[in-house]
Design an enzyme around this catalytic site. Structure first.
Site, PDB file in Angstrom:
ATOM      1  CG  HIS A   1      25.446  13.050   6.072  1.00  0.00           C
ATOM      2  ND1 HIS A   1      24.985  14.103   6.823  1.00  0.00           N
ATOM      3  CD2 HIS A   1      24.449  12.741   5.194  1.00  0.00           C
ATOM      4  CE1 HIS A   1      23.759  14.425   6.425  1.00  0.00           C
ATOM      5  NE2 HIS A   1      23.420  13.613   5.447  1.00  0.00           N
TER       6      HIS A   1
ATOM      7  CD  GLN B   1      28.341   4.708  10.580  1.00  0.00           C
ATOM      8  OE1 GLN B   1      27.775   4.096   9.685  1.00  0.00           O
ATOM      9  NE2 GLN B   1      28.463   4.210  11.775  1.00  0.00           N
TER      10      GLN B   1
ATOM     11  CG  HIS C   1      21.194  10.864   8.403  1.00  0.00           C
ATOM     12  ND1 HIS C   1      19.928  11.388   8.423  1.00  0.00           N
ATOM     13  CD2 HIS C   1      21.949  11.717   7.673  1.00  0.00           C
ATOM     14  CE1 HIS C   1      19.916  12.515   7.737  1.00  0.00           C
ATOM     15  NE2 HIS C   1      21.137  12.739   7.268  1.00  0.00           N
TER      16      HIS C   1
END
Length: 108
Positions: free
Chosen positions: A75, A77, A79
């Site tokens: 998650h 990564q 973002h």
């Protein structure tokens, strides 16, 4: 700092960068490219912080410190990569808006 806090720090910096990029886009739409680039510059600082944390994690893992697979890291990564893409696109939009405003000034 524990592993989850490190991951949340990446998410926070990436989120800050994304928000700053959208602020930059608003300034570009208003015809203020200088303020837009100022916001992009701030976004780049946030992205650098996130990238440095990510690099530290990679170096640590390469040195043998393994971590269990984490959906939270995926998650983070996601973002970070999205924020990087937004930054690149917003820079292009700023240039586009500069051209539009320059053309309007010459026509009107």
């Amino acid at each position: 700092m524990d592993y989850e806090k490190i991951i949340f720090t990446i998410i926070a910096h990436a989120g800050n960068a994304r928000s700053l990029c959208f602020e930059a886009l608003k300034f570009a739409k208003l015809g203020d490219p200088d303020k837009a680039y100022e916001k992009v510059s701030e976004a780049k600082e946030e992205l650098l912080k996130a990238h440095n944390i990510q690099s530290d994690m990679l170096h640590t893992e390469a040195a043998g410190e393994k971590h269990e697979f984490s959906l939270l890291l995926v998650h983070a990564q996601d973002h970070l990569m999205c924020a990087m893409l937004v930054k690149d696109l917003v820079e292009e939009f700023i240039e586009l808006y500069k051209t539009i405003f320059k053309t309007k000034d010459h026509i009107g």
